[in-house]
Enzyme design. Structure first.
Site: not given
Length: 615
Positions: A273, A334
């Site tokens: 992330d 991401e």
């Protein structure tokens, strides 16, 4: 390597993004097919059929009929990854919140879908300020989600079902309640510099943040004053999510040890992330103002070169595990950066990076003209390094509105055709296969208080999964769930759509089955702007079978002639898959010269040499 082309309507120019040397056999087949089809569209169908039958033996003599060698692909390249937002998937304990046991209960549905892996959003202990992305303990399981024993059982049962598990890792920041941060405030070693701390600057005796950097929350400084330490700490997201200091080698080791911990538990990879935010500019100088208003972010608070290099180290760790047992563990990054920067996460031939970053180019398209689709996909594909693998995302837990709300239910089947049949790995967000839509939430039902102020309400796309038409859509036996269930659950649910003659779920299943063909795994890609609002692309491994995906993005009836855009096409095409509101049915045979598309309708068409001979 694939040949990727972009073709504009009314323009013979072809944009070559990647190319390959044609084999001598391929050239022979091209010559034969060119002779066979030279004037086919001016012939009566019977004459065309006779001509094609006459050259069948010639093709067999050369043994070049669809002889392209199959490329050996790994599990993460051939399959589909399915994102599960655990809080909303299935509640097994009656708390109104989804949990790990709920996922275990629904593994049969995951097998039915045919997905190869699940991406599980954070299940770690968390205060819930960012609904799981503010983490107290990277090695624990949140009590609402279950226990470590539940998680180990989930891994076991998924693997027994042939499904991999990809865990969400949040290395950029922790919760303010994490032990590391609490000790960092007190300057307890070695945690003193685990976070980014800076002294205040004073202007006319007034305390000011160290510079003009802004967080990702509009208008909010990236700096928060801590009274106990008498310094500012940096946070790119919520103030309750202090950024870790990746310039500190001890922090980098902590994250690497964390990956080892979960790899030893048996996970098959990670979705990393917010990686573009790992590092900030070290001199902490003021950023220039863009348009005279907003401090520049790229090169100051994200997209620093070291963020890309960090991925190389993690990839080396995953590859070390593969050397032990031959099993690939994957890393997904991401990124919401422009394609030219996102592609840097792939690394290079000597320093491998991510297996792939999450490609967000389809997130930016709505009811745009076909030219926009061609341009967006071309931009992405042209930035993917040679030999690298792509991914395709149309929605996730952060993207609002959901695809079915963004494009409309009439178009969602066509959008899935695009997502699942372009070259690469699709990442499907749970519920999109059903056509789940956003829900209206009252102000008091919105949990993310900071985002509530901006109007960007992510919870609209995080509502409970719709399993059946029973109360609470079969998600929970508790009357009040953590977010309300969408009222359309009565007909938009798994049970109803599996039993219907035609449904979004059944069409999704058809597309999933079709993408197992070699044409969709290794075939060349060509894109076409058929008209202002009709987008199409084709996939093929040979001259003798090509699949065309056509979608009417507009609100008017269209009649299209594919022979104007593809000379190597047979006069009759078979409808392999039709969208729910299309005029055609699966199995219909249509003329390549005249195909009617209702507004928002989409088709997958097969142009096959053998089909015409048999026909």
């Amino acid at each position: 390597m694939s040949t990727v082309l972009g073709i504009e309507a009314g323009n013979g120019d072809i944009i070559y993004l990647h190319s390959e040397q044609k084999s001598s056999n391929a050239l022979k087949s091209n010559n034969i097919l060119t002779r066979a089809l030279k004037d086919q569209h001016n012939l009566a169908y019977e004459d065309t059929e006779d001509k094609i039958k006459c050259i069948s033996n010639e093709l067999d003599e050369y043994q070049i009929f669809i002889k392209k060698n199959k490329t050996k692909l790994d599990w993460w390249q051939t399959g589909v990854i399915y994102e599960i937002y655990c809080r909303s998937f299935k509640d097994s304990t009656g708390t109104g919140v989804g949990d790990i046991r709920g996922i275990i209960e629904k593994i049969p549905y995951l097998k039915y879908l045919g997905i190869s892996a699940i991406w599980l959003t954070p299940i770690y202990p968390s205060p819930g300020v960012d609904l799981g992305y503010d983490i107290n303990d990277y090695r624990g399981i949140d009590e609402e989600m279950g226990t470590m024993e539940d998680f180990e059982e989930l891994i076991k049962q998924l693997h027994e079902s042939g499904i991999k598990i990809i865990l969400d890792i949040v290395p950029n920041h922790t919760s303010e309640k994490h032990e590391w941060f609490l000790k960092s405030i007190q300057k307890i070693e070695p945690y003193t510099d685990y976070y980014i701390w800076k002294d205040a600057k004073y202007v006319n005796g007034t305390r000011q943040p160290p510079n003009n950097w802004l967080s990702l929350r509009p208008g909010i400084s990236i700096w928060e004053w801590n009274e106990a330490r008498q310094q500012y700490y940096l946070h790119q997201f919520h103030q309750e999510q202090p950024d870790l200091n990746f310039w500190n080698p001890l922090v980098r080791k902590e994250i690497k040890d964390l990956l080892v911990y979960w790899l030893d538990k048996g996970v098959d990879g990670f979705r990393m992330d917010a990686i573009q935010h790992l590092y900030e500019r070290q001199d902490y100088s003021d950023a220039p103002l863009l348009e005279g208003k907003y401090p520049q972010k790229i090169g100051y608070i994200y997209a620093i070169e070291e963020s890309f290099y960090e991925v190389n180290d993690w990839r080396a760790l995953l590859d070390d595990y593969k050397k032990k047992d031959g099993q690939t563990r994957i890393m997904i990054i991401e990124s919401y950066l422009p394609p030219s920067l996102t592609a840097k996460f792939y690394g290079n031939a000597t320093n491998l990076g991510a297996h792939f970053p999450l490609n967000m180019c389809l997130v930016d398209v709505y009811h745009n003209p076909a030219k926009y689709y061609v341009e967006k996909i071309t931009e992405w594909m042209s930035n993917v390094p040679s030999g690298a693998w792509s991914s395709w995302t149309i929605g996730n837990h952060d993207i609002n509105p959901r695809p079915a709300s963004r494009f409309g239910l009439e178009m969602i089947d066509g959008i899935h055709m695009i997502q699942l049949l372009l070259p690469g790995t699709p990442i499907v967000y749970m519920g999109d296969e059903l056509g789940m839509t956003d829900i209206f939430l009252r102000h008091d039902q919105i949990i993310d208080k900071e985002l509530k102020k901006t109007g960007h309400v992510r919870e609209k796309s995080r509502t409970p999964f719709q399993w059946d038409s029973s109360p609470q859509a079969g998600f929970s036996n508790k009357t009040k769930t953590w977010l309300p269930v969408n009222p359309n659950y009565v007909t938009v649910n798994v049970e109803f759509e599996r039993n219907a003659r035609r449904s979004h779920l059944k069409i999704f299943e058809d597309i999933m089955n079709l993408r197992q063909l070699e044409e969709f795994r290794t075939g060349d890609l060509e894109m076409y702007e058929i008209s202002e609002y009709v987008f199409a692309f084709s996939r093929s491994n040979s001259f003798f079978k090509t699949y065309f995906i056509v979608i009417n993005l507009g609100s008017e009836m269209e009649n299209i002639n594919l022979t104007k855009f593809k000379t190597m096409i047979f006069p009759k095409l078979t409808v392999k898959i039709s969208s729910l509101f299309a005029e055609q049915n699966n199995g219909d045979v249509v003329s390549a010269k005249s195909i009617t598309l209702r507004p928002s309708a989409a088709l997958v068409l097969e142009s096959s040499f053998r089909h015409i001979i048999d026909y």
